[in-house]
Design a protein around this motif. Structure first.
Motif, PDB file in Angstrom:
ATOM      1  N   LEU A  49       0.835  -1.195   0.000  1.00 52.28           N
ATOM      2  CA  LEU A  49       0.000   0.000   0.000  1.00 52.28           C
ATOM      3  C   LEU A  49       0.873   1.249   0.000  1.00 52.28           C
ATOM      4  CD1 LEU A  49      -2.767   1.337   0.139  1.00 52.28           C
ATOM      5  CD2 LEU A  49      -2.682   1.075   2.629  1.00 52.28           C
ATOM      6  N   ALA A  50       1.935   1.244   0.776  1.00 53.05           N
ATOM      7  CA  ALA A  50       2.840   2.400   0.828  1.00 53.05           C
ATOM      8  C   ALA A  50       3.455   2.682  -0.538  1.00 53.05           C
ATOM      9  CB  ALA A  50       3.926   2.175   1.871  1.00 53.05           C
ATOM     10  N   GLN A  51       3.861   1.624  -1.247  1.00 57.00           N
ATOM     11  CA  GLN A  51       4.420   1.813  -2.582  1.00 57.00           C
ATOM     12  C   GLN A  51       3.366   2.354  -3.540  1.00 57.00           C
ATOM     13  OE1 GLN A  51       5.743  -2.206  -3.102  1.00 57.00           O
ATOM     14  NE2 GLN A  51       7.870  -1.717  -2.670  1.00 57.00           N
ATOM     15  N   TYR A  52       2.158   1.832  -3.433  1.00 57.62           N
ATOM     16  CA  TYR A  52       1.064   2.255  -4.303  1.00 57.62           C
ATOM     17  C   TYR A  52       0.746   3.729  -4.079  1.00 57.62           C
ATOM     18  CZ  TYR A  52      -3.446   2.198  -6.690  1.00 57.62           C
ATOM     19  OH  TYR A  52      -4.482   2.459  -7.536  1.00 57.62           O
ATOM     20  N   LEU A  53       0.725   4.148  -2.824  1.00 59.96           N
ATOM     21  CA  LEU A  53       0.390   5.532  -2.504  1.00 59.96           C
ATOM     22  C   LEU A  53       1.513   6.508  -2.838  1.00 59.96           C
ATOM     23  CD1 LEU A  53      -1.555   5.131   0.845  1.00 59.96           C
ATOM     24  CD2 LEU A  53      -2.479   5.668  -1.410  1.00 59.96           C
ATOM     25  N   SER A  54       2.738   6.002  -3.042  1.00 60.37           N
ATOM     26  CA  SER A  54       3.834   6.895  -3.412  1.00 60.37           C
ATOM     27  C   SER A  54       3.686   7.380  -4.852  1.00 60.37           C
ATOM     28  CB  SER A  54       5.188   6.206  -3.209  1.00 60.37           C
ATOM     29  OG  SER A  54       5.348   5.152  -4.140  1.00 60.37           O
ATOM     30  N   ASP A  55       2.920   6.664  -5.662  1.00 56.77           N
ATOM     31  CA  ASP A  55       2.617   7.109  -7.024  1.00 56.77           C
ATOM     32  C   ASP A  55       1.483   8.124  -6.960  1.00 56.77           C
ATOM     33  OD1 ASP A  55       4.477   5.319  -8.031  1.00 56.77           O
ATOM     34  OD2 ASP A  55       2.986   3.749  -8.361  1.00 56.77           O
ATOM     35  N   PRO A  56       1.395   9.009  -7.948  1.00 56.72           N
ATOM     36  CA  PRO A  56       0.269   9.953  -7.951  1.00 56.72           C
ATOM     37  C   PRO A  56      -1.069   9.210  -8.072  1.00 56.72           C
ATOM     38  CG  PRO A  56       1.937  10.584  -9.562  1.00 56.72           C
ATOM     39  CD  PRO A  56       2.313   9.230  -9.052  1.00 56.72           C
ATOM     40  N   VAL A  57      -1.977   9.481  -7.169  1.00 58.06           N
ATOM     41  CA  VAL A  57      -3.313   8.892  -7.218  1.00 58.06           C
ATOM     42  C   VAL A  57      -4.347  10.007  -7.090  1.00 58.06           C
ATOM     43  CG1 VAL A  57      -2.684   6.606  -6.347  1.00 58.06           C
ATOM     44  CG2 VAL A  57      -3.252   8.373  -4.730  1.00 58.06           C
ATOM     45  N   THR A  58      -5.470   9.798  -7.727  1.00 62.18           N
ATOM     46  CA  THR A  58      -6.541  10.793  -7.685  1.00 62.18           C
ATOM     47  C   THR A  58      -7.278  10.706  -6.356  1.00 62.18           C
ATOM     48  OG1 THR A  58      -8.232   9.327  -8.582  1.00 62.18           O
ATOM     49  CG2 THR A  58      -6.857  10.522 -10.188  1.00 62.18           C
ATOM     50  N   TRP A  59      -8.093  11.704  -6.077  1.00 58.57           N
ATOM     51  CA  TRP A  59      -8.893  11.681  -4.856  1.00 58.57           C
ATOM     52  C   TRP A  59      -9.904  10.543  -4.891  1.00 58.57           C
ATOM     53  CZ3 TRP A  59      -7.498  13.546  -0.500  1.00 58.57           C
ATOM     54  CH2 TRP A  59      -6.606  14.607  -0.467  1.00 58.57           C
ATOM     55  N   THR A  60     -10.410  10.223  -6.065  1.00 56.04           N
ATOM     56  CA  THR A  60     -11.338   9.093  -6.188  1.00 56.04           C
ATOM     57  C   THR A  60     -10.628   7.793  -5.832  1.00 56.04           C
ATOM     58  OG1 THR A  60     -12.579  10.266  -7.893  1.00 56.04           O
ATOM     59  CG2 THR A  60     -12.893   7.881  -7.762  1.00 56.04           C
ATOM     60  N   GLN A  61      -9.403   7.628  -6.322  1.00 56.73           N
ATOM     61  CA  GLN A  61      -8.632   6.433  -5.997  1.00 56.73           C
ATOM     62  C   GLN A  61      -8.319   6.372  -4.499  1.00 56.73           C
ATOM     63  OE1 GLN A  61      -5.517   7.292  -8.870  1.00 56.73           O
ATOM     64  NE2 GLN A  61      -5.967   5.385  -9.963  1.00 56.73           N
ATOM     65  N   ARG A  62      -7.984   7.508  -3.909  1.00 54.26           N
ATOM     66  CA  ARG A  62      -7.720   7.559  -2.465  1.00 54.26           C
ATOM     67  C   ARG A  62      -8.963   7.143  -1.679  1.00 54.26           C
ATOM     68  NH1 ARG A  62      -3.038  10.650  -1.009  1.00 54.26           N
ATOM     69  NH2 ARG A  62      -2.117  11.558  -2.860  1.00 54.26           N
ATOM     70  N   LEU A  63     -10.117   7.619  -2.112  1.00 50.59           N
ATOM     71  CA  LEU A  63     -11.362   7.260  -1.442  1.00 50.59           C
ATOM     72  C   LEU A  63     -11.622   5.755  -1.554  1.00 50.59           C
ATOM     73  CD1 LEU A  63     -13.923   8.072   0.062  1.00 50.59           C
ATOM     74  CD2 LEU A  63     -14.972   8.559  -2.150  1.00 50.59           C
ATOM     75  N   GLN A  64     -11.397   5.191  -2.743  1.00 51.91           N
ATOM     76  CA  GLN A  64     -11.588   3.751  -2.930  1.00 51.91           C
ATOM     77  C   GLN A  64     -10.623   2.950  -2.054  1.00 51.91           C
ATOM     78  OE1 GLN A  64     -11.053   3.571  -7.175  1.00 51.91           O
ATOM     79  NE2 GLN A  64     -13.256   3.759  -7.582  1.00 51.91           N
ATOM     80  N   ILE A  65      -9.391   3.428  -1.913  1.00 47.13           N
ATOM     81  CA  ILE A  65      -8.410   2.759  -1.052  1.00 47.13           C
ATOM     82  C   ILE A  65      -8.884   2.808   0.395  1.00 47.13           C
ATOM     83  CG2 ILE A  65      -6.073   2.943  -0.099  1.00 47.13           C
ATOM     84  CD1 ILE A  65      -5.227   3.919  -2.958  1.00 47.13           C
ATOM     85  N   CYS A  66      -9.352   3.960   0.831  1.00 42.95           N
ATOM     86  CA  CYS A  66      -9.837   4.108   2.216  1.00 42.95           C
ATOM     87  C   CYS A  66     -11.032   3.194   2.483  1.00 42.95           C
ATOM     88  CB  CYS A  66     -10.223   5.564   2.496  1.00 42.95           C
ATOM     89  SG  CYS A  66      -8.806   6.664   2.608  1.00 42.95           S
ATOM     90  N   ILE A  67     -11.928   3.099   1.536  1.00 43.00           N
ATOM     91  CA  ILE A  67     -13.087   2.215   1.699  1.00 43.00           C
ATOM     92  C   ILE A  67     -12.624   0.760   1.790  1.00 43.00           C
ATOM     93  CG2 ILE A  67     -15.144   1.305   0.538  1.00 43.00           C
ATOM     94  CD1 ILE A  67     -15.571   4.221  -0.528  1.00 43.00           C
ATOM     95  N   GLY A  68     -11.689   0.379   0.927  1.00 41.72           N
ATOM     96  CA  GLY A  68     -11.153  -0.990   0.966  1.00 41.72           C
ATOM     97  C   GLY A  68     -10.472  -1.306   2.283  1.00 41.72           C
ATOM     98  N   ILE A  69      -9.690  -0.362   2.794  1.00 39.11           N
ATOM     99  CA  ILE A  69      -9.023  -0.555   4.087  1.00 39.11           C
ATOM    100  C   ILE A  69     -10.068  -0.675   5.187  1.00 39.11           C
ATOM    101  CG2 ILE A  69      -7.565   0.557   5.823  1.00 39.11           C
ATOM    102  CD1 ILE A  69      -5.964   1.764   3.440  1.00 39.11           C
ATOM    103  N   GLY A  70     -11.078   0.177   5.133  1.00 39.42           N
ATOM    104  CA  GLY A  70     -12.148   0.122   6.136  1.00 39.42           C
ATOM    105  C   GLY A  70     -12.875  -1.210   6.122  1.00 39.42           C
ATOM    106  N   ARG A  71     -13.145  -1.736   4.932  1.00 38.04           N
ATOM    107  CA  ARG A  71     -13.827  -3.033   4.836  1.00 38.04           C
ATOM    108  C   ARG A  71     -12.955  -4.155   5.388  1.00 38.04           C
ATOM    109  NH1 ARG A  71     -16.405  -1.818  -1.057  1.00 38.04           N
ATOM    110  NH2 ARG A  71     -18.278  -0.798  -0.281  1.00 38.04           N
TER     111      ARG A  71
END
Length: 143
Positions: free
Chosen positions: A108-130
């Motif tokens: 996840l840390a490597q993935y987030l080091s790349d530029p990601v959109t706010w939509t992608q960030r939201l999807q990541i947060c939802i996935g982590i929450g689930r």
């Protein structure tokens, strides 16, 4: 034979197979380090004949002081968790090595080091929450 050995014997792998898959834990196969120690990538031939990419997490007892009981608990928890947002366990070795499927897209840390959109960030947060909810609140995963 202990209850752990009976329940998880099907996940047990030989050190020789893991050494072969990681080229004897070669430095060039280190893809990261977590709280447990070095992580090595490799390819493992399963008994089914399928060749899969693996991540071998070699637990460094000098770093965290893991004993056999802690290792068995970690293995039991990983083997019991089945969720699309969690890495699945392939097997383990008595020499305190846990084998997971290797995720080519990295951590996840490597993935987030790349530029990601706010939509992608939201999807990541939802996935982590689930995944978090599954681990901590699903009655089937209470340890």
């Amino acid at each position: 034979m202990s209850s752990f050995e009976k329940k998880f014997d099907h996940l047990k792998m030989s050190l020789r197979d893991i050494q072969s898959a990681t080229k004897h834990f070669a430095d060039e196969n280190i893809v990261g380090q977590d709280g447990f120690g070095n992580e090595y990538k490799g390819q493992l031939l399963l008994s089914s004949g399928q060749l899969i990419d693996i991540l071998a997490r070699r637990l460094d007892t000098k770093i965290i002081g893991f004993g056999i009981e802690e290792f068995q608990k970690e293995t039991m928890m990983l083997a019991s968790l089945k969720h699309p947002n969690l890495v699945s366990i392939v097997g383990f070795c008595d020499e305190k090595i846990i084998i997971n499927k290797y995720q080519a897209n990295g951590s996840l840390a490597q993935y987030l080091s790349d530029p990601v959109t706010w939509t992608q960030r939201l999807q990541i947060c939802i996935g982590i929450g689930r995944a978090h909810s599954y681990i901590h609140y699903d009655k089937k995963t209470q340890f």
